[in-house]
Motif scaffolding. Structure first.
Motif, mmCIF file in Angstrom:
data_model
loop_
_atom_site.group_PDB
_atom_site.id
_atom_site.type_symbol
_atom_site.label_atom_id
_atom_site.label_comp_id
_atom_site.label_asym_id
_atom_site.label_seq_id
_atom_site.Cartn_x
_atom_site.Cartn_y
_atom_site.Cartn_z
ATOM 1 N N ARG A 1 0.202 7.417 -11.851
ATOM 2 C CA ARG A 1 0.295 6.169 -12.613
ATOM 3 C C ARG A 1 1.381 5.264 -12.038
ATOM 4 N NH1 ARG A 1 1.212 5.112 -19.150
ATOM 5 N NH2 ARG A 1 1.733 2.892 -18.916
ATOM 6 N N VAL A 2 2.512 5.846 -11.678
ATOM 7 C CA VAL A 2 3.599 5.058 -11.095
ATOM 8 C C VAL A 2 3.143 4.399 -9.796
ATOM 9 C CG1 VAL A 2 5.841 5.235 -9.970
ATOM 10 C CG2 VAL A 2 5.494 6.285 -12.215
ATOM 11 N N ARG A 3 2.498 5.172 -8.918
ATOM 12 C CA ARG A 3 2.006 4.593 -7.660
ATOM 13 C C ARG A 3 1.011 3.466 -7.915
ATOM 14 N NH1 ARG A 3 2.844 9.953 -5.430
ATOM 15 N NH2 ARG A 3 0.994 10.709 -6.513
ATOM 16 N N ARG A 4 0.133 3.672 -8.866
ATOM 17 C CA ARG A 4 -0.856 2.641 -9.206
ATOM 18 C C ARG A 4 -0.172 1.379 -9.718
ATOM 19 N NH1 ARG A 4 -3.569 5.575 -12.212
ATOM 20 N NH2 ARG A 4 -2.826 4.938 -14.264
ATOM 21 N N ASP A 5 0.814 1.538 -10.589
ATOM 22 C CA ASP A 5 1.532 0.375 -11.125
ATOM 23 C C ASP A 5 2.307 -0.350 -10.027
ATOM 24 O OD1 ASP A 5 0.539 0.913 -13.609
ATOM 25 O OD2 ASP A 5 2.416 1.648 -14.471
ATOM 26 N N ARG B 1 1.574 -0.537 -6.780
ATOM 27 C CA ARG B 1 0.631 -1.305 -5.963
ATOM 28 C C ARG B 1 0.095 -2.512 -6.717
ATOM 29 N NH1 ARG B 1 -1.458 4.223 -4.530
ATOM 30 N NH2 ARG B 1 -0.532 4.726 -2.486
ATOM 31 N N THR B 2 -0.168 -2.336 -7.998
ATOM 32 C CA THR B 2 -0.662 -3.451 -8.808
ATOM 33 C C THR B 2 0.327 -4.606 -8.813
ATOM 34 O OG1 THR B 2 -1.971 -2.012 -10.247
ATOM 35 C CG2 THR B 2 -1.332 -4.155 -11.143
ATOM 36 N N GLU C 1 0.808 -1.214 0.000
ATOM 37 C CA GLU C 1 0.000 0.000 0.000
ATOM 38 C C GLU C 1 0.845 1.271 0.000
ATOM 39 O OE1 GLU C 1 -2.403 -0.308 3.461
ATOM 40 O OE2 GLU C 1 -3.690 -1.909 2.668
ATOM 41 N N GLU C 2 1.777 1.359 0.945
ATOM 42 C CA GLU C 2 2.564 2.585 1.093
ATOM 43 C C GLU C 2 3.642 2.655 0.012
ATOM 44 O OE1 GLU C 2 1.946 4.944 3.177
ATOM 45 O OE2 GLU C 2 0.452 3.952 4.457
ATOM 46 N N VAL C 3 3.659 3.748 -0.733
ATOM 47 C CA VAL C 3 4.595 3.903 -1.851
ATOM 48 C C VAL C 3 5.400 5.188 -1.682
ATOM 49 C CG1 VAL C 3 4.839 4.160 -4.353
ATOM 50 C CG2 VAL C 3 3.074 2.635 -3.415
ATOM 51 N N MET C 4 6.700 5.089 -1.840
ATOM 52 C CA MET C 4 7.588 6.256 -1.865
ATOM 53 C C MET C 4 8.321 6.258 -3.200
ATOM 54 S SD MET C 4 9.114 8.992 -0.891
ATOM 55 C CE MET C 4 8.540 9.223 0.801
ATOM 56 N N ILE C 5 8.062 7.280 -4.021
ATOM 57 C CA ILE C 5 8.728 7.424 -5.312
ATOM 58 C C ILE C 5 10.043 8.173 -5.098
ATOM 59 C CG2 ILE C 5 8.583 8.405 -7.622
ATOM 60 C CD1 ILE C 5 5.532 8.196 -7.395
#
Length: 380
Positions: free
Chosen positions: A229-233, A235-236, A196-200
């Motif tokens: 889009r990056v966060r979505r990808d 998590r996917t 869930e948690e994303v750090m770009i």
């Protein structure tokens, strides 16, 4: 009191920070420390509620021990069963089905094989391999890299068919992929915790690996829509793969983020490498995940491989009626016996050879040392 075990290798600051954070937050109700392992009994009771695994991919004894712990109900971050089964070529194929952009990638037969593998063992291999067809599909520059490797080990950038054959002939028993090199405009590496948690993180792969110069703290590095889009990808991919701790790398070209590496279940988190901001973020988020897992009720462990995939396969429990079952039943009739005939046909055998017809006496057997690409294109 609940116990959290840390299984780590040479890294220092990240495991130490995790233990400190967990113990401070646990206030005596949760205790974290480094695991000590000796001979492991097959019937040993569980010693830890949660284990964070940072090194079992390099040490088979650790991996076998973690599977045994999981059998007793210990939560392992990351799941050792799926991690053992995973490889990067499968990941690229999965990503495409999930709608995530990936570079063109081809899995290659090994150059050499373990003792005991003969030409008869390899009768299913195509010979000669269509090297020109592979090159035409992937294009140049491209990257030759192990199908399940990491940390820039045994990675080569190739710019022509001749270079590809030369590098391939040095890969020994490693199973390799050839992947399209993306001439990127931007490059990011993304932490993902708990799926869930994303750090770009802005990331420069042209800098030396683990040099401390690769990670760039720039919250506005990506435009908002591209960042979404990056966060979505991310998590996917991590949800489908079931990794609670992972990094996903994207080479971005013309606004398209190409996922080039997303099998990093023990990602770099050392202070000197990732910098203070990212080090503190990942330490805090993994600590949060540990307490989340500790608060959740333990489920009965499942070990069939299909149970480790997400989402789970659709299952049906319907049973046909007895009449329908009878209508589908075919009673076989035994054929009349025929005399056995001798055949003059010879067994087909195929010997795997390289396109350059390197004599067997000259074939390298040692693993090739890791290389770092020298220009902007990158895969790992």
């Amino acid at each position: 009191m609940k116990k959290v075990g840390i299984l780590a290798g040479r890294e220092k600051t990240f495991p130490d920070a995790l233990i400190k954070n967990i113990n401070e937050r646990g206030q005596g109700d949760v205790f974290a420390d480094f695991i000590k392992l000796g001979g492991i009994r097959h019937d040993a009771p569980p010693q830890y509620d949660v284990v964070i695994d940072r090194i079992s991919h390099e040490v088979p004894f650790y991996r076998a021990t973690l599977k045994r712990m999981a059998l007793e109900g210990t939560v392992i971050i990351n799941n050792p069963f799926w991690w053992s089964a995973d490889d990067k070529f499968f990941n690229y194929s999965l990503a495409r089905k999930l709608g995530v952009a990936v570079p063109k990638t081809v899995l290659l037969p090994q150059k050499d094989y373990m003792t005991g593998i003969t030409s008869e063992s390899l009768r299913n291999l195509e010979f000669p391999l269509d090297w020109q067809g592979v090159a035409d599909y992937v294009g140049f520059p491209s990257f030759l890299k192990p199908f399940d490797g990491g940390g820039w080990k045994n990675v080569s950038k190739v710019n022509s068919l001749d270079e590809l054959l030369k590098e391939y002939n040095q890969t020994g028993t490693l199973c390799m992929t050839l992947q399209e090199g993306i001439d990127f405009d931007q490059f990011v590496r993304c932490y993902c915790v708990g799926q869930e948690e994303v750090m770009i993180m802005a990331y420069d792969p042209r800098k030396p690996y683990l040099s401390g110069e690769q990670y760039i703290h720039n919250p506005d590095y990506l435009a908002p829509e591209l960042a979404d889009r990056v966060r979505r990808d991310v998590r996917t991919l991590c949800t489908a793969l079931g990794y609670d701790l992972n990094t996903v790398e994207f080479a971005i070209k013309d606004g398209i983020p190409y996922a080039i590496d997303f099998m990093n279940p023990a990602p770099d988190a050392e202070l000197a490498s990732v910098g203070e901001f990212y080090h503190n973020w990942i330490t805090t988020k993994v600590t949060d995940l540990v307490f989340k897992r500790l608060s959740q009720p333990r489920e009965t462990p499942r070990y069939r491989w299909d149970s480790l995939l997400s989402p789970e396969p659709t299952r049906t429990a319907a049973v046909a009626s007895q009449l329908e079952q009878q209508s589908r039943t075919i009673q076989p009739t035994a054929p009349s016996p025929e005399p056995i005939k001798n055949s003059d046909a010879k067994a087909a055998t195929v010997a795997w050879q390289t396109a350059t017809e390197t004599p067997s006496s000259a074939k390298p057997t040692a693993r090739k040392q890791g290389k770092t690409p020298s220009s902007g294109s990158k895969t790992t």
